[in-house]
Design a protein around this motif. Structure first.
Motif, PDB file in Angstrom:
ATOM      1  N   LEU A   1       3.342  -3.027 -11.791  1.00 30.70           N
ATOM      2  CA  LEU A   1       2.138  -2.863 -12.650  1.00 30.70           C
ATOM      3  C   LEU A   1       1.777  -1.274 -12.724  1.00 30.70           C
ATOM      4  O   LEU A   1       1.964  -0.722 -11.574  1.00 30.70           O
ATOM      5  CB  LEU A   1       0.690  -3.346 -11.910  1.00 30.70           C
ATOM      6  CG  LEU A   1      -0.642  -3.121 -12.280  1.00 30.70           C
ATOM      7  CD1 LEU A   1      -0.683  -3.743 -13.799  1.00 30.70           C
ATOM      8  CD2 LEU A   1      -1.682  -3.775 -11.415  1.00 30.70           C
TER       9      LEU A   1
ATOM     10  N   LEU B   1      -4.522  -5.767 -15.029  1.00 35.41           N
ATOM     11  CA  LEU B   1      -4.957  -6.315 -13.697  1.00 35.41           C
ATOM     12  C   LEU B   1      -5.178  -7.894 -13.549  1.00 35.41           C
ATOM     13  O   LEU B   1      -4.823  -8.343 -12.648  1.00 35.41           O
ATOM     14  CB  LEU B   1      -6.227  -5.567 -13.282  1.00 35.41           C
ATOM     15  CG  LEU B   1      -5.986  -4.159 -13.018  1.00 35.41           C
ATOM     16  CD1 LEU B   1      -7.409  -3.249 -13.098  1.00 35.41           C
ATOM     17  CD2 LEU B   1      -5.426  -3.802 -11.706  1.00 35.41           C
TER      18      LEU B   1
ATOM     19  N   THR C   1       2.763  -1.088  -7.559  1.00 32.33           N
ATOM     20  CA  THR C   1       1.709  -0.651  -8.673  1.00 32.33           C
ATOM     21  C   THR C   1       1.529   1.004  -8.584  1.00 32.33           C
ATOM     22  O   THR C   1       1.613   1.399  -7.451  1.00 32.33           O
ATOM     23  CB  THR C   1       0.283  -1.317  -8.122  1.00 32.33           C
ATOM     24  OG1 THR C   1       0.369  -2.589  -8.179  1.00 32.33           O
ATOM     25  CG2 THR C   1      -0.683  -0.804  -8.985  1.00 32.33           C
TER      26      THR C   1
ATOM     27  N   VAL D   1       7.685   2.547 -10.686  1.00 34.12           N
ATOM     28  CA  VAL D   1       7.576   0.872 -10.423  1.00 34.12           C
ATOM     29  C   VAL D   1       8.646   0.357 -10.783  1.00 34.12           C
ATOM     30  O   VAL D   1       8.812  -0.731 -10.044  1.00 34.12           O
ATOM     31  CB  VAL D   1       6.260   0.482 -11.514  1.00 34.12           C
ATOM     32  CG1 VAL D   1       6.514  -0.863 -11.621  1.00 34.12           C
ATOM     33  CG2 VAL D   1       5.040   1.079 -10.921  1.00 34.12           C
TER      34      VAL D   1
ATOM     35  N   ALA E   1      -1.775  -9.500 -13.231  1.00 38.20           N
ATOM     36  CA  ALA E   1      -1.229  -9.304 -11.850  1.00 38.20           C
ATOM     37  C   ALA E   1      -1.920 -10.236 -11.011  1.00 38.20           C
ATOM     38  O   ALA E   1      -1.494 -10.762 -10.231  1.00 38.20           O
ATOM     39  CB  ALA E   1      -1.420  -7.800 -11.377  1.00 38.20           C
TER      40      ALA E   1
ATOM     41  N   ALA F   1      -0.486   0.621  -3.511  1.00 46.18           N
ATOM     42  CA  ALA F   1      -0.752   1.452  -4.660  1.00 46.18           C
ATOM     43  C   ALA F   1      -0.535   2.807  -4.473  1.00 46.18           C
ATOM     44  O   ALA F   1      -1.167   3.454  -3.566  1.00 46.18           O
ATOM     45  CB  ALA F   1      -1.909   0.983  -5.265  1.00 46.18           C
TER      46      ALA F   1
END
Length: 317
Positions: A153, A140, A256, A310, A143, A283
């Motif tokens: 991610l 994280l 993500t 992803v 990113a 996400a």
């Protein structure tokens, strides 16, 4: 009597210290002989970094969790992914065979900086990045702080949110100055590998530990003084580092996928991933019913599927 006692202490303490340091060094030498580096050593601005590279395809970096090493990922997941990805597995600072960055606990941001540069040196300018558990926090940070050096991610059982509760006593002791100086060498010298093996078995619950995992993982590597000190310092600082990083999750713009087991008692789904999915634009959260913390072993197909999604969303497949 007092003089005799002081004389005894004057002899006994140096002898005990000498025996402890000898036994600790012996344990570490055996560990490193039995579990040598799997990959190559890089020099990243004077820091020795250990990385394993396998396969062909889009670049994919795998980041292990607390107390781990590349061996957690290369046991099964990395070889399975190497059929269609160029997989890069990197030891975090102080763990495995990557050197410590400092004695105060490399922050998740400092670790992300180091790993991103290591990946670049290996030809992965914008890899997909998967982080497990503590490694999820590092992913994280990668990113957030290096948006131009990541394509997608995957946060796997990732520590991502501020939580209630105090630091466990073990980490409180081993991260302290006195604990690091006196307690850690005693643990390295005299605690048998079976203690770590039992702890690993607990982390896998409610699933069983895969056959052959303990022998491959190398529990004795975890008991080395450098790794225990690095891990304790990192773990003791994690909560405040996440508190600082959390407000910036909304800046993450890459595809993500979040994957988390519903039976994870190490990093709770409701505390972490069920909040994270609403903090990162676009996400997607995949809940794995009945799966514990080690989802990349217990639900490997589902984890690989999330990586594939992803990669597809990033235009890499």
């Amino acid at each position: 009597m007092a003089r005799k006692f002081l004389t005894f202490l004057g002899v006994a303490v140096p002898v005990l210290a000498g025996v402890t340091l000898w036994a600790a060094a012996r344990h570490e030498a055996r560990a490193e002989a039995e579990y040598p580096p799997e990959g190559q050593m890089l020099d990243i601005d004077g820091v020795r970094v250990h990385a394993v590279v396998m396969g062909n395809g889009p670049d994919l970096v795998l980041i292990h969790g607390a107390s781990g090493s590349t061996r957690d990922m290369t046991f099964a997941l990395a070889p399975a992914l190497a059929e269609r990805y160029r997989v890069i597995v990197i030891d975090r600072p102080g763990l495995g065979y990557t050197e410590r960055l400092n004695t105060t606990g490399a922050t998740i941001t400092q670790q992300a900086d180091l790993l991103a540069e290591a990946a670049r040196r290996l030809g992965a300018d914008r890899p997909l990045v998967l982080g497990h558990s503590y490694g999820g926090a590092v992913a994280l940070a990668w990113a957030v702080h290096h948006p131009d050096r990541i394509s997608g991610l995957v946060a796997l059982s990732a520590a991502s949110q501020v939580w209630d509760g105090s630091l466990p006593l073990f980490y409180h002791i081993t991260s302290s100055r006195l604990g690091s100086l006196f307690v850690v060498p005693l643990i390295t010298a005299f605690v048998p590998d079976r203690v770590v093996e039992n702890a690993v078995e607990e982390v896998f619950e409610p699933q069983p530990e895969p056959e052959g995992y303990a022998e491959y993982f190398g529990p004795s590597l975890t008991l080395r003084r450098v790794s225990m000190r690095a891990n304790a310092a990192q773990r003791s600082n994690l909560l405040e580092e996440i508190r600082t990083l959390q407000p910036r999750y909304g800046e993450i713009a890459v595809p993500t996928e979040i994957v988390h087991g519903t039976a994870d008692t190490t990093v709770g789904l409701q505390i972490h991933s069920e909040k994270l999915v609403h903090q990162i634009p676009g996400a997607v959260l995949t809940r794995l019913p009945g799966i514990g913390h080690m989802a990349h072993h217990a639900a490997q197909a589902e984890v690989i599927a999330a990586i594939d999604r992803v990669a597809a969303r990033a235009g890499l497949r």
